[in-house]
Motif scaffolding. Structure first.
Motif: not given
Length: 584
Positions: A361-367, A378-383, A456-458, A466-468
């Motif tokens: 979990s971090a502010e930005h997606p992890a590579t 890798v699966r990326y999830d965000v609210e 960071t996606p826009l 707030g990405w997992r």
């Protein structure tokens, strides 16, 4: 004690003029139980030498975890070459290209591409450790010690990448200090700048080309004034990428060019003699303005096809070699059709939540690289913020293919091959993006680039935070799916993506098999736990090659991890390779 050296105009083996007639076999692309068969067939075609690259990332996928056993047993491979009465050429890189993921360089090396293949001290420290381990295997197997190794190559087509002479000098120093005393070579395309930048005084320059033989040899001679001329990559075929065609070359033209090389007195290494397969996730990719991931097959239209069977090209090149050197009377056994049959597949349900690691979990997606993740997904999830209308999602880069969902519902795909960067997102709670690494670029300045969601996606221009980031290990998932196969339906219809499938069958005898994937979408296949590789309806490749050692006489289990839609819930096995429509 035998000797091998470079004379004024020729290679000298035990002091006598010697013409190298070699063929490339990459041990890491062939099942170890089939090494001996492929080497024997090389000898029967008239070759006197076998060449191989060494893939650093196969031996050390994680820093400090060195492996030279099983598939990575380079020593055993070289011993088999010697037992067949042949010589060997070793090309340890550290960069090999070879259409192999990341050009053979481990992903844990410094991510900054400017440090790779240079005299950067940190990079050279890692390279020195790697080369010393390789040379511990190679040095005692040099010809003067009773082994097969007659040449060792420094780097690989370096003139196409850089001109750091200090880097090359350090590679030579490490090589000599590690006990390598056979002649050292370099290889570059027959272009003045490349031949000048890619070598050093004291190294023997060779060329890589597949046509215009007199012209190429003349250019090479301008840069290698004495000693033998050698084409150490005589391209007799080519590689394929997803969405392209199956590349082939005219047999008669290849034979004529080989004849011209040998008649000129040049030595040669045929690239490839036997291409083999990019099993698992080992395929590379090209990027010359457009990202093109390479297919699982590395058939290369070589004299031995992907399954190790002699082709028309095999016999044509054998006839050419017979004009210039002794060729054994014995011929290899002709190919026989593989068993043809169909197996129903059971739907095991979804699989992208099975065998996953804990999310970061971090502010930005992890590579992938930040996660130290070596598998494909890798699966990326965000609210999502509250939306009153559809919004535009913009990503800096999705490397390389991304399936986008909102609250579990598919809304589209972002494909690097199409240069996709935006997609419309409906209102919802959770945005999920499943990203596949389709293959690391193996050539050029993009070596070492990161994978996954870059930046960071826009959403409507505002950063999403707030990405997992959850790594999915494909091979581990297949094992989990196999273990939980208890309540599967005996008769299953194609279900929602992604879906896992299992089929079982028995064989009267172990045999090579050819798995037809034409009725499937995109995904990964395993036979008895052996990772066959990727399939994709995008083509051209239609069959996955299953080497006989991966099959059994008793019950065999096929596991299919489908990412999109399995149109036909069955596994069909064909009598031979189907690699796609050929180039016109």
């Amino acid at each position: 004690m035998s000797t091998f050296s470079i004379g004024d105009t020729e290679f000298l083996r035990d002091g006598r003029p010697h013409q190298i007639i070699s063929g490339a076999i990459h041990y890491f692309r062939v099942h170890p139980d089939q090494w001996q068969d492929r080497i024997r067939k090389a000898r029967l075609m008239g070759l006197n030498t076998v060449e191989t690259y060494v893939a650093w990332n196969a031996h050390e996928p994680r820093r400090g975890e060195w492996d030279a056993t099983g598939w990575n047993d380079l020593g055993r491979f070289l011993d088999l070459v010697r037992e067949e009465g042949m010589d060997a050429i070793v090309r340890p890189g550290p960069y090999i290209c070879a259409e192999w993921h990341n050009g053979g360089l481990p992903t844990w090396l410094a991510a900054d591409e400017n440090t790779l293949r240079t005299s950067d001290p940190a990079y050279l420290a890692d390279v020195a450790d790697y080369l010393r381990r390789v040379y511990e295997i190679v040095a005692p197997r040099q010809i003067q010690h009773g082994g097969p190794v007659v040449l060792v190559q420094i780097e690989n087509e370096y003139g196409a990448y850089g001109s750091d002479r200090e880097y090359l000098e350090e590679l030579v120093r490490i090589t000599k200090d590690s006990g390598i005393s056979v002649p050292l070579t370099t290889v570059d395309q027959p272009v003045d700048r490349m031949l000048a930048d890619g070598s050093l005084a004291g190294l023997h320059r060779t060329g890589s080309f597949g046509s215009r033989i007199p012209e190429r040899l003349a250019t090479l001679r301008e840069h290698q004034a004495t000693g033998p001329l050698m084409c150490s990559e005589f391209w007799d075929g080519w590689f394929d990428w997803w969405g392209g065609v199956h590349h082939t070359t005219e047999v008669a033209t290849v034979a004529e060019d080989l004849d011209a090389l040998l008649a000129a007195g040049a030595s040669v290494n045929i690239y490839m003699f036997h291409g083999g397969t990019n099993f698992g996730l080992t395929n590379g990719a090209n990027h010359k303005g457009r990202y093109l991931p390479l297919v699982t097959s590395y058939d290369y239209d070589a004299p031995l096809d992907e399954a190790g069977n002699p082709t028309e090209k095999y016999y044509a090149l054998r006839d050419v070699i017979a004009k210039h050197a002794p060729v054994p009377d014995e011929l290899p056994e002709p190919a026989v059709p593989a068993p043809s049959f169909t197996v129903p597949l059971r739907n095991i349900g979804t699989w992208t939540d099975a065998g996953t690691a804990a999310p970061a979990s971090a502010e930005h997606p992890a590579t992938f690289d930040a996660l130290e993740h070596l598998s494909a997904l890798v699966r990326y999830d965000v609210e999502l913020p509250e939306l009153s209308a559809p919004a535009t999602l913009t990503v800096e880069d999705a490397r390389d293919l991304a399936w986008v969902r909102v609250d579990g519902q598919s809304i589209g795909i972002l494909a690097r091959t199409r240069h996709d960067h935006t997609i419309t997102v409906p209102p919802g709670k959770i945005l999920s993006i499943l990203v596949e690494d389709q293959g690391r670029v193996n050539y050029g300045p993009r070596l070492g680039e990161e994978k996954g969601l870059i930046g960071t996606p826009l959403l409507n221009g505002d950063p999403l935070r707030g990405w997992r980031s959850t790594p999915l290990d494909v091979a581990a998932t297949a094992a989990v799916i196999t273990a939980r196969d208890t309540e599967a339906s005996a008769e299953s219809e194609a279900g929602a993506a992604p879906s896992a499938w299992i089929g079982e069958f028995e064989l009267p005898d172990a045999s090579d098999l050819f798995l037809d994937t034409a009725g499937w979408g995109k995904g990964y296949a395993f036979m008895n736990g052996f990772f066959l590789g990727r399939y994709w309806r995008n083509g051209p490749q239609r069959t996955l090659y299953i080497p006989a050692p991966a099959a059994r006489r008793e019950t065999n289990r096929l596991v299919v991890l489908e990412l999109e839609h399995l149109l036909k819930p069955r596994a069909q096995f064909l009598p031979g390779l189907e690699l796609g429509d050929r180039e016109e």
